[in-house]
Motif scaffolding. Sequence first.
Motif, PDB file in Angstrom:
ATOM      1  N   LEU A 177     -12.293   1.257  -1.447  1.00 40.95           N
ATOM      2  CA  LEU A 177     -12.193   0.736  -2.804  1.00 40.95           C
ATOM      3  C   LEU A 177     -11.230  -0.438  -2.790  1.00 40.95           C
ATOM      4  O   LEU A 177     -10.107  -0.317  -2.308  1.00 40.95           O
ATOM      5  CB  LEU A 177     -11.698   1.811  -3.769  1.00 40.95           C
ATOM      6  N   CYS A 178     -11.678  -1.567  -3.307  1.00 36.41           N
ATOM      7  CA  CYS A 178     -10.811  -2.731  -3.414  1.00 36.41           C
ATOM      8  C   CYS A 178     -10.423  -2.937  -4.869  1.00 36.41           C
ATOM      9  O   CYS A 178     -11.276  -2.944  -5.756  1.00 36.41           O
ATOM     10  CB  CYS A 178     -11.520  -3.979  -2.872  1.00 36.41           C
ATOM     11  N   THR A 179      -9.127  -3.092  -5.125  1.00 34.05           N
ATOM     12  CA  THR A 179      -8.630  -3.398  -6.459  1.00 34.05           C
ATOM     13  C   THR A 179      -7.758  -4.646  -6.372  1.00 34.05           C
ATOM     14  O   THR A 179      -7.359  -5.070  -5.283  1.00 34.05           O
ATOM     15  CB  THR A 179      -7.805  -2.232  -7.039  1.00 34.05           C
ATOM     16  N   SER A 180      -7.461  -5.227  -7.515  1.00 37.39           N
ATOM     17  CA  SER A 180      -6.662  -6.451  -7.495  1.00 37.39           C
ATOM     18  C   SER A 180      -5.748  -6.527  -8.698  1.00 37.39           C
ATOM     19  O   SER A 180      -5.987  -5.916  -9.746  1.00 37.39           O
ATOM     20  CB  SER A 180      -7.567  -7.690  -7.472  1.00 37.39           C
ATOM     21  N   TYR A 181      -4.697  -7.323  -8.524  1.00 38.79           N
ATOM     22  CA  TYR A 181      -3.826  -7.753  -9.608  1.00 38.79           C
ATOM     23  C   TYR A 181      -3.451  -9.195  -9.295  1.00 38.79           C
ATOM     24  O   TYR A 181      -2.696  -9.454  -8.365  1.00 38.79           O
ATOM     25  CB  TYR A 181      -2.577  -6.875  -9.727  1.00 38.79           C
ATOM     26  N   GLY A 182      -4.028 -10.121 -10.043  1.00 37.09           N
ATOM     27  CA  GLY A 182      -3.802 -11.531  -9.738  1.00 37.09           C
ATOM     28  C   GLY A 182      -4.358 -11.874  -8.367  1.00 37.09           C
ATOM     29  O   GLY A 182      -5.502 -11.554  -8.040  1.00 37.09           O
ATOM     30  N   TYR A 183      -3.525 -12.506  -7.538  1.00 36.92           N
ATOM     31  CA  TYR A 183      -3.927 -12.858  -6.175  1.00 36.92           C
ATOM     32  C   TYR A 183      -3.517 -11.785  -5.166  1.00 36.92           C
ATOM     33  O   TYR A 183      -3.517 -12.028  -3.965  1.00 36.92           O
ATOM     34  CB  TYR A 183      -3.316 -14.198  -5.761  1.00 36.92           C
ATOM     35  N   THR A 184      -3.170 -10.603  -5.645  1.00 41.05           N
ATOM     36  CA  THR A 184      -2.845  -9.496  -4.756  1.00 41.05           C
ATOM     37  C   THR A 184      -4.005  -8.514  -4.758  1.00 41.05           C
ATOM     38  O   THR A 184      -4.450  -8.050  -5.809  1.00 41.05           O
ATOM     39  CB  THR A 184      -1.561  -8.780  -5.207  1.00 41.05           C
ATOM     40  N   TYR A 185      -4.504  -8.225  -3.554  1.00 40.66           N
ATOM     41  CA  TYR A 185      -5.657  -7.346  -3.396  1.00 40.66           C
ATOM     42  C   TYR A 185      -5.252  -6.115  -2.597  1.00 40.66           C
ATOM     43  O   TYR A 185      -4.476  -6.211  -1.643  1.00 40.66           O
ATOM     44  CB  TYR A 185      -6.797  -8.070  -2.690  1.00 40.66           C
ATOM     45  N   TYR A 186      -5.789  -4.968  -2.987  1.00 39.36           N
ATOM     46  CA  TYR A 186      -5.464  -3.709  -2.337  1.00 39.36           C
ATOM     47  C   TYR A 186      -6.753  -3.091  -1.786  1.00 39.36           C
ATOM     48  O   TYR A 186      -7.702  -2.836  -2.529  1.00 39.36           O
ATOM     49  CB  TYR A 186      -4.811  -2.743  -3.320  1.00 39.36           C
ATOM     50  N   ILE A 187      -6.779  -2.864  -0.472  1.00 45.23           N
ATOM     51  CA  ILE A 187      -7.901  -2.210   0.176  1.00 45.23           C
ATOM     52  C   ILE A 187      -7.521  -0.755   0.406  1.00 45.23           C
ATOM     53  O   ILE A 187      -6.582  -0.457   1.161  1.00 45.23           O
ATOM     54  CB  ILE A 187      -8.262  -2.881   1.513  1.00 45.23           C
ATOM     55  N   ASN A 188      -8.215   0.162  -0.250  1.00 46.05           N
ATOM     56  CA  ASN A 188      -7.915   1.591  -0.174  1.00 46.05           C
ATOM     57  C   ASN A 188      -8.996   2.306   0.639  1.00 46.05           C
ATOM     58  O   ASN A 188     -10.181   2.132   0.385  1.00 46.05           O
ATOM     59  CB  ASN A 188      -7.866   2.196  -1.578  1.00 46.05           C
ATOM     60  N   ARG A 189      -8.557   3.108   1.605  1.00 39.76           N
ATOM     61  CA  ARG A 189      -9.482   3.877   2.444  1.00 39.76           C
ATOM     62  C   ARG A 189      -9.369   5.354   2.102  1.00 39.76           C
ATOM     63  O   ARG A 189      -8.267   5.929   2.136  1.00 39.76           O
ATOM     64  CB  ARG A 189      -9.157   3.648   3.923  1.00 39.76           C
TER      65      ARG A 189
END
Length: 204
Positions: free
Chosen positions: A53-65
Amino acid sequence: VVASNIESSVSIYSTTIYKTQPDGTILWSKIINGENSLTPLGIAMTPDGGAYLCTSYGYTYYINRLNSSGVLLWTKTVQATDYYLKGILAEPDNGITIVGVQGGLVMTRCDSSGNIVWSKRYLSANSLYSLDNNSFARRLSDGTYIANGPWNIPFSNSGVKTSILHIGPTGNVLWNNGLQQFYTNSSNFLMVRDGIDFNNTIIA
């Protein structure tokens, strides 16, 4: 597998990911929290039954496994100015390919632990003729990729070229074709494998 925003406070949003059976019965759900409002951008199932699952806040992206039971295994943070994540592709080895744009198409291949295997940028474009917002990639069953990205030179006064690329398993370009795209109709390209014969020919 589906994901959606949920409001967890007055100003902070989390993302919940659900895995269901074919009949819609929920097998499990997992709330992904963040320090800021999170927007779900991409989701992909892995061969072992887990998910990214990929989420974002502005130009910060979080890849969750997550594993097949919905347990969060790890989270990786990607932060880059003027970078736009366009999608994530699950790989047969349970790794992931991240597709984004930053002055051109960017593809980053990671293993199942989130370690970068390779990262390539394709067809950097100037700001006037860039088609970055329409860039995408699809993984094919033979381990290669079909992608589109901006062509660096204007095609005519009424339009520009976009490039269709066939990319190898290690990120090398096998071939590319330039196609015209008009400013008045800059919708995303949709592609299926049967539309290309892999000899640099586009089938009508």
